[in-house]
Write a protein that holds these residues in place. Structure first.
Motif, PDB file in Angstrom:
ATOM      1  N   ASN A  35      -1.518   1.338  -4.713  1.00  0.00           N
ATOM      2  CA  ASN A  35      -1.037   0.041  -4.295  1.00  0.00           C
ATOM      3  C   ASN A  35      -0.625  -0.753  -5.169  1.00  0.00           C
ATOM      4  OD1 ASN A  35      -2.201   1.253  -2.011  1.00  0.00           O
ATOM      5  ND2 ASN A  35      -4.080   0.010  -2.080  1.00  0.00           N
ATOM      6  N   ASP A  49     -13.621   1.526   2.568  1.00  0.00           N
ATOM      7  CA  ASP A  49     -12.619   0.519   2.091  1.00  0.00           C
ATOM      8  C   ASP A  49     -12.951  -0.303   1.020  1.00  0.00           C
ATOM      9  OD1 ASP A  49     -11.240   1.508   4.496  1.00  0.00           O
ATOM     10  OD2 ASP A  49     -11.874  -0.053   5.765  1.00  0.00           O
ATOM     11  N   ALA A  68      -3.856  -3.556   5.184  1.00  0.00           N
ATOM     12  CA  ALA A  68      -4.304  -4.474   4.006  1.00  0.00           C
ATOM     13  C   ALA A  68      -4.438  -5.904   4.684  1.00  0.00           C
ATOM     14  CB  ALA A  68      -3.703  -4.338   2.712  1.00  0.00           C
ATOM     15  N   THR A  75       0.993  -1.222   0.022  1.00  0.00           N
ATOM     16  CA  THR A  75      -0.007   0.003   0.002  1.00  0.00           C
ATOM     17  C   THR A  75       0.802   1.177  -0.088  1.00  0.00           C
ATOM     18  OG1 THR A  75      -0.084   0.300   2.336  1.00  0.00           O
ATOM     19  CG2 THR A  75      -1.774  -1.263   1.318  1.00  0.00           C
ATOM     20  N   ASN A 100      -3.804   4.220   0.870  1.00  0.00           N
ATOM     21  CA  ASN A 100      -3.980   3.213   1.764  1.00  0.00           C
ATOM     22  C   ASN A 100      -2.849   2.826   2.673  1.00  0.00           C
ATOM     23  OD1 ASN A 100      -6.464   1.087   0.337  1.00  0.00           O
ATOM     24  ND2 ASN A 100      -5.696   2.881  -0.715  1.00  0.00           N
ATOM     25  N   TYR A 116      -8.645  -7.635   1.448  1.00  0.00           N
ATOM     26  CA  TYR A 116      -9.025  -6.334   2.054  1.00  0.00           C
ATOM     27  C   TYR A 116      -8.234  -5.152   2.143  1.00  0.00           C
ATOM     28  CZ  TYR A 116     -12.034  -3.482   5.056  1.00  0.00           C
ATOM     29  OH  TYR A 116     -12.963  -2.429   5.695  1.00  0.00           O
ATOM     30  N   SER A 117      -8.482  -4.179   1.709  1.00  0.00           N
ATOM     31  CA  SER A 117      -7.887  -2.904   1.893  1.00  0.00           C
ATOM     32  C   SER A 117      -8.092  -1.658   2.450  1.00  0.00           C
ATOM     33  CB  SER A 117      -7.126  -2.433   0.335  1.00  0.00           C
ATOM     34  OG  SER A 117      -6.167  -1.447   0.385  1.00  0.00           O
TER      35      SER A 117
END
Length: 550
Positions: A152, A229, A180, A147, A177, A194-195
């Motif tokens: 990213n 997110d 993660a 990130t 971001n 998932y970020s």
């Protein structure tokens, strides 16, 4: 060299003090060949990312059995410039870009790191923030999701050389971001992603604020907008954005930490997001129905006083031995770090003061953190990496934001703070794992505008067992040490802390017990197996399907 000593005794409730320590931490980065120096690029523009700092990952990138180290690097955020123009320039010989250091413990038998960045492919050159580690393509080597402030990247491991596959896999994201996690949210056997998004447009909307003395300073995160997110489903190596249909796009926040774990005991992985100065999020996995955000009702959106805190680092573990996962978060100076105790159903109580974690942390700003058994007594201790973001709270004159890191030793449900001696730094990311393969947990710390630290743990005569899980559904699995008096639970996971990734192997301190032990595994899809009569003092690989039903 810096040495930190701290004491404990087996069965901490019977301890009379902390003077008989059989373990110590020794700072050996320079001796071990780690010459990484983080550079924020700060030169008076007061861009917020300069003060947030970057993370670090422990990852066996070449799959030889020892842990290598990836450091995330900063840079100037606008325009060109010479590092000598920075407010805190890096030392002579500094190199830009993320850096990968190979651990030559195997096969040489001696801990020594070699910078292999040049031969390891594309490791990214933007302002790096965080890293998630996971085998997204199922080829048995660890891939990296990095990130950053302006984007990213997904790096596929192609035999100890990384290839940027961001565009072809559909994971590109140009927003800022930090945290993660790879997690199999749909339990189909591959890792989804998932970020957590931090703040919107940190460069375009930047402005200089003033501190209490009227001097220019960094603005509070509350001056920026939060963002939703993203949740990406892995479909045969291509990621599909399911943020909207899963529900996670329905809330905004300022995410700095994330853990993926089953908090309500239904064998589905949930997601907890530590948000900075905005309410935290607890996304409960409802299977085909998507995710439901329950933090307010669950008691984790705010602390026990009803305040949203500056949540940075986060860790999840069964700290009190009752079989469910509790939460611990690090926070800003004048706040306290916060412990949330799970009642077993995914409802939490702020137990910070009860655990005596409040007063010891109120003057510090905490970042990277993790529960781990530092002294092999079977209890989970806590480490917190500290570094200020406001003037006036430094522990040293050599850096305006330098603070001491802290170790909290478990003592009968309470914690005793053990500060690390030596020169304080402006610490941020922290990753945890057995770096020298001697049976105890070591720590690597990334310091903002400072040198990396490698804290080796030396535990003398206490027994241990380290478990590595192999096979589908191993990521996120729960592992239990089965004893006559009950079960001691740990979790196989890399995510958590602040912007960092830790060793996925599961470590148990066995204290003075040298008898054979039994291990139970609840794989991420709910399948249960046991292995009996295992000797301590070793690393053992447990392959899915080779144990007995449990």
């Amino acid at each position: 060299m810096r040495v930190a000593t701290a004491g404990f005794c087996l069965l901490m409730a019977s301890c009379g003090g902390l003077g008989d320590a059989p373990f110590r931490f020794t700072e050996v980065a320079e001796e071990a060949g780690l010459d990484f120096w983080h550079f924020s690029g700060a030169r008076g523009d007061f861009f917020l990312p300069e003060i947030t700092g970057s993370g670090v990952a422990l990852v066996d990138y070449d799959t030889d059995g020892d842990l290598d180290i990836l450091f995330l690097q900063g840079r100037y955020l606008e325009g060109a410039g010479d590092p000598a123009d920075a407010l805190r320039p890096p030392p002579s010989g500094w190199q830009p870009g993320n850096r990968l250091y190979r651990n030559d413990l195997i096969p040489q038998g001696q801990l020594r790191f070699v910078d292999v960045t040049a031969e390891s492919g594309d490791l990214g050159s933007g302002f790096g923030m965080g890293v998630a580690v996971g085998d997204y393509d199922g080829d048995s080597d660890p891939d990296l999701y990095l990130t950053g402030v302006t984007g990213n990247v997904l790096l596929r491991n192609d035999g100890a050389r990384y290839t940027d596959v961001t565009k072809r896999t559909g994971v590109a994201d140009q927003r800022w971001n930090v945290a993660a996690a790879f997690v199999d949210v749909d339990q189909d056997g591959d890792l989804d992603l998932y970020s957590a998004t931090y703040l919107a447009d940190p460069l375009k909307k930047n402005r200089i604020c003033r501190n209490s003395a009227g001097a220019p300073d960094y603005c509070s995160p509350s001056n920026f907008d939060g963002l939703p997110d993203r949740l990406l489903r892995n479909d045969a190596g291509i990621f599909v954005d399911i943020s909207e249909q899963s529900g996670v796009a329905g809330k905004t926040g300022a995410g700095l930490g994330v853990v993926a774990a089953d908090f309500n005991g239904d064998n589905l992985p949930d997601l907890f997001v530590a948000n900075d100065q905005t309410p935290n999020h607890l996304w409960i996995n409802r299977g085909a129905a998507g995710f439901e955000e329950t933090a307010l009702l669950a008691g984790t959106a705010y602390n026990g006083s009803g305040q949203a805190e500056a949540s940075m680092g986060v860790t999840a573990a069964d700290h009190d031995g009752d079989g469910d996962l509790d939460l611990f978060m690090t926070h800003l100076t004048t706040e306290t770090n916060t412990l949330y105790r799970n009642d077993g159903t995914g409802v939490f109580l702020d137990a910070t003061d009860r655990a005596e974690l409040g007063s010891a942390s109120i003057r510090y700003t905490g970042w990277g953190t993790r529960w781990f058994d530092a002294d092999h007594d079977g209890d989970l201790d806590l480490f917190v990496a500290n570094g200020a973001v406001m003037g006036g709270y430094a522990d040293s004159s050599h850096h305006p934001y330098a603070q001491r890191n802290q170790l909290y030793l478990a003592n009968g449900g309470r914690y005793e703070s053990v500060p690390f001696p030596g020169q304080p730094e402006n610490s941020r990311g922290a990753a945890f794992g057995d770096i020298d393969n001697d049976g105890d947990i070591d720590i690597v710390v990334s310091n903002n505008d400072g040198p990396a630290e490698l804290l080796l743990n030396s535990t003398n005569d206490q027994n241990w067992l380290t478990v590595e899980l192999s096979g589908q559904h191993s990521n996120g699995s729960r592992v239990a040490l089965l004893t006559a008096s009950g079960e001691i639970w740990r979790r196989s996971a890399t995510e958590g802390s602040y912007a960092s990734a830790s060793d996925h192997r599961v470590h148990f301190g066995l204290g003075e017990n040298h008898d054979p032990v039994s291990i139970g595994v609840v794989w991420a899809d709910g399948t249960r197996e046991t292995w009996r009569d295992l000797a301590g003092g070793q690393f053992i690989e447990l392959v899915r399907g080779t144990g007995k039903p449990w």
